[in-house]
Motif scaffolding. Structure first.
Motif, PDB file in Angstrom:
ATOM      1  N   LYS A  64     -12.577   1.971   2.466  1.00 37.84           N
ATOM      2  CA  LYS A  64     -12.915   3.356   2.812  1.00 37.84           C
ATOM      3  C   LYS A  64     -12.916   4.250   1.574  1.00 37.84           C
ATOM      4  O   LYS A  64     -13.747   5.152   1.449  1.00 37.84           O
ATOM      5  CB  LYS A  64     -11.928   3.891   3.849  1.00 37.84           C
ATOM      6  CG  LYS A  64     -12.133   3.327   5.246  1.00 37.84           C
ATOM      7  CD  LYS A  64     -11.147   3.933   6.231  1.00 37.84           C
ATOM      8  CE  LYS A  64     -11.412   3.440   7.648  1.00 37.84           C
ATOM      9  NZ  LYS A  64     -10.435   4.010   8.621  1.00 37.84           N
ATOM     10  N   ALA A  65     -11.982   3.996   0.669  1.00 36.99           N
ATOM     11  CA  ALA A  65     -11.909   4.811  -0.541  1.00 36.99           C
ATOM     12  C   ALA A  65     -13.088   4.544  -1.472  1.00 36.99           C
ATOM     13  O   ALA A  65     -13.640   5.469  -2.075  1.00 36.99           O
ATOM     14  CB  ALA A  65     -10.595   4.532  -1.275  1.00 36.99           C
ATOM     15  N   ARG A  66     -13.470   3.283  -1.561  1.00 38.31           N
ATOM     16  CA  ARG A  66     -14.546   2.921  -2.478  1.00 38.31           C
ATOM     17  C   ARG A  66     -15.939   3.122  -1.868  1.00 38.31           C
ATOM     18  O   ARG A  66     -16.885   3.476  -2.566  1.00 38.31           O
ATOM     19  CB  ARG A  66     -14.378   1.465  -2.918  1.00 38.31           C
ATOM     20  CG  ARG A  66     -15.327   1.066  -4.029  1.00 38.31           C
ATOM     21  CD  ARG A  66     -15.018  -0.310  -4.577  1.00 38.31           C
ATOM     22  NE  ARG A  66     -13.713  -0.396  -5.223  1.00 38.31           N
ATOM     23  CZ  ARG A  66     -13.341  -1.416  -5.981  1.00 38.31           C
ATOM     24  NH1 ARG A  66     -14.171  -2.425  -6.178  1.00 38.31           N
ATOM     25  NH2 ARG A  66     -12.139  -1.435  -6.537  1.00 38.31           N
ATOM     26  N   TYR A  67     -16.049   2.872  -0.547  1.00 41.87           N
ATOM     27  CA  TYR A  67     -17.351   2.982   0.131  1.00 41.87           C
ATOM     28  C   TYR A  67     -17.186   3.832   1.396  1.00 41.87           C
ATOM     29  O   TYR A  67     -17.102   3.291   2.508  1.00 41.87           O
ATOM     30  CB  TYR A  67     -17.883   1.593   0.501  1.00 41.87           C
ATOM     31  CG  TYR A  67     -17.851   0.596  -0.631  1.00 41.87           C
ATOM     32  CD1 TYR A  67     -18.769   0.682  -1.682  1.00 41.87           C
ATOM     33  CD2 TYR A  67     -16.899  -0.427  -0.663  1.00 41.87           C
ATOM     34  CE1 TYR A  67     -18.739  -0.232  -2.725  1.00 41.87           C
ATOM     35  CE2 TYR A  67     -16.867  -1.347  -1.696  1.00 41.87           C
ATOM     36  CZ  TYR A  67     -17.784  -1.244  -2.730  1.00 41.87           C
ATOM     37  OH  TYR A  67     -17.761  -2.147  -3.768  1.00 41.87           O
ATOM     38  N   PRO A  68     -17.127   5.126   1.266  1.00 39.53           N
ATOM     39  CA  PRO A  68     -16.867   6.017   2.412  1.00 39.53           C
ATOM     40  C   PRO A  68     -17.871   5.858   3.566  1.00 39.53           C
ATOM     41  O   PRO A  68     -17.516   6.077   4.726  1.00 39.53           O
ATOM     42  CB  PRO A  68     -16.976   7.420   1.789  1.00 39.53           C
ATOM     43  CG  PRO A  68     -16.696   7.221   0.344  1.00 39.53           C
ATOM     44  CD  PRO A  68     -17.274   5.891   0.005  1.00 39.53           C
ATOM     45  N   THR A 105       0.859  -1.183   0.000  1.00 34.51           N
ATOM     46  CA  THR A 105       0.000   0.000   0.000  1.00 34.51           C
ATOM     47  C   THR A 105       0.897   1.235   0.000  1.00 34.51           C
ATOM     48  O   THR A 105       2.089   1.148   0.332  1.00 34.51           O
ATOM     49  CB  THR A 105      -0.915   0.051   1.243  1.00 34.51           C
ATOM     50  OG1 THR A 105      -0.113   0.244   2.417  1.00 34.51           O
ATOM     51  CG2 THR A 105      -1.731  -1.226   1.388  1.00 34.51           C
ATOM     52  N   GLU A 106       0.321   2.375  -0.341  1.00 30.61           N
ATOM     53  CA  GLU A 106       1.100   3.611  -0.366  1.00 30.61           C
ATOM     54  C   GLU A 106       1.619   3.958   1.025  1.00 30.61           C
ATOM     55  O   GLU A 106       2.760   4.397   1.185  1.00 30.61           O
ATOM     56  CB  GLU A 106       0.249   4.755  -0.923  1.00 30.61           C
ATOM     57  CG  GLU A 106      -0.035   4.629  -2.412  1.00 30.61           C
ATOM     58  CD  GLU A 106       1.245   4.467  -3.227  1.00 30.61           C
ATOM     59  OE1 GLU A 106       2.189   5.259  -3.011  1.00 30.61           O
ATOM     60  OE2 GLU A 106       1.306   3.553  -4.068  1.00 30.61           O
ATOM     61  N   ASN A 107       0.809   3.763   2.043  1.00 26.21           N
ATOM     62  CA  ASN A 107       1.247   4.062   3.417  1.00 26.21           C
ATOM     63  C   ASN A 107       2.416   3.185   3.835  1.00 26.21           C
ATOM     64  O   ASN A 107       3.368   3.650   4.475  1.00 26.21           O
ATOM     65  CB  ASN A 107       0.087   3.877   4.392  1.00 26.21           C
ATOM     66  CG  ASN A 107      -0.980   4.940   4.245  1.00 26.21           C
ATOM     67  OD1 ASN A 107      -0.705   6.035   3.752  1.00 26.21           O
ATOM     68  ND2 ASN A 107      -2.200   4.640   4.661  1.00 26.21           N
ATOM     69  N   ASP A 136      -8.196   0.451   3.808  1.00 24.60           N
ATOM     70  CA  ASP A 136      -8.056   1.675   3.013  1.00 24.60           C
ATOM     71  C   ASP A 136      -8.824   1.577   1.703  1.00 24.60           C
ATOM     72  O   ASP A 136      -9.432   2.558   1.249  1.00 24.60           O
ATOM     73  CB  ASP A 136      -6.578   1.960   2.733  1.00 24.60           C
ATOM     74  CG  ASP A 136      -5.819   2.380   3.987  1.00 24.60           C
ATOM     75  OD1 ASP A 136      -6.479   2.826   4.940  1.00 24.60           O
ATOM     76  OD2 ASP A 136      -4.583   2.253   4.000  1.00 24.60           O
ATOM     77  N   GLU A 137      -8.810   0.398   1.078  1.00 22.58           N
ATOM     78  CA  GLU A 137      -9.524   0.212  -0.179  1.00 22.58           C
ATOM     79  C   GLU A 137     -11.028   0.334   0.015  1.00 22.58           C
ATOM     80  O   GLU A 137     -11.735   0.941  -0.802  1.00 22.58           O
ATOM     81  CB  GLU A 137      -9.175  -1.146  -0.779  1.00 22.58           C
ATOM     82  CG  GLU A 137      -7.712  -1.279  -1.186  1.00 22.58           C
ATOM     83  CD  GLU A 137      -7.434  -2.610  -1.858  1.00 22.58           C
ATOM     84  OE1 GLU A 137      -7.917  -2.809  -2.987  1.00 22.58           O
ATOM     85  OE2 GLU A 137      -6.732  -3.443  -1.256  1.00 22.58           O
TER      86      GLU A 137
END
Length: 259
Positions: A198-202, A145-147, A195-196
């Motif tokens: 949260k990004a796709r389904y806030p 992941t980026e983090n 993270d995925e």
């Protein structure tokens, strides 16, 4: 008793085949050629107790001079692993490292000729903390992941599996995540899927747990609607723990790529 002398002759063992079965010779030869040096070394160590000092010697040409120098300066490689994530990896009651990834590590030890030392951790979240604080050299199975790229380098992924949703048996098939965005889902703390999601389904309600057993227990107790993890993990848990009240109700269009 000791070995006093070694003759300059070797005992070469082969398979022997009936004269009227010539095809079997080529079949066996193909099978033997498919066994790589690492597997041969593992079998020799298991059954003939080859000295650990010889490990990796025949495989050193795999590496460049710079890589060999790096290995020569390393007395061990410290690894942090998820202690409760079968069948990928785990620590059994005797403290042994087990699972699919553990098999990979045994091959790497044979190739490198350096022991891998287990760094004790109690959860996957603690695994990430240990890596961030430089308490280990490698993590054995993590999704890039980026983090995480802020404090880790990654290999190419070597295992990939889809994420799935586990619910109670009475729940019907979930065609799309949009159908259940008002529900609560348990996910292991620190997992890349968080993270995925949260990004796709806030609006998705995520409940963090320390390990997969805790997530599945929350589903059984109806504290959450579902638990999200990779399909091998939940299948393994449902089968080995006899969790007949649970089932896989949906497969997400997200994959877990382990590196």
């Amino acid at each position: 008793i000791k070995v006093a002398f070694s003759l300059d002759r070797t005992m070469d063992l082969v398979f022997s085949v009936r004269k009227d079965w010539p095809e079997a010779v080529s079949i066996l030869n193909r099978g033997l050629s498919s066994i790589d040096d690492v597997e041969r070394r593992r079998l020799m160590e298991k059954w003939f107790r080859i000295s650990g000092s010889t490990r990796g010697k025949q495989l050193q040409p795999l590496f460049s001079e710079e890589e060999r120098k790096y290995l020569a300066d390393k007395s061990e490689i410290r690894m942090a692993v998820d202690p409760n994530w079968m069948p990928f990896e785990g620590i059994d009651k005797k403290g042994n490292y087990i699972g699919v990834v553990a098999e990979y590590i045994s091959y790497f030890e044979a190739r490198l000729g350096i022991p891998f030392k287990l760094v004790s951790t109690g959860s996957f979240d603690e695994v990430l903390t240990t890596a961030r604080n430089e308490g280990c050299d490698i993590l054995t199975a993590v999704a890039p992941t980026e983090n995480r790229r802020e404090f880790l380098n990654f290999t190419e992924p070597y295992l990939s599996f889809p994420y799935v949703i586990v619910t109670r048996q009475e729940v019907g098939y979930i065609e799309k995540m949009d159908q259940v965005l008002d529900k609560k889902f348990a996910v292991v703390r620190g997992y890349a899927i968080i993270d995925e999601l949260k990004a796709r389904y806030p609006a998705l309600k995520i409940v963090l747990v320390d390990h997969n057993e805790a997530g599945l227990e929350k589903v059984m107790l109806k504290e959450v609607f579902g638990y999200i993890d990779a399909v091998p993990t939940v299948s393994h848990m449902i089968q080995t723990q006899n969790l007949s009240e649970l089932k896989i109700s949906s497969q997400l269009d997200l994959t877990m790529d382990l590196a």
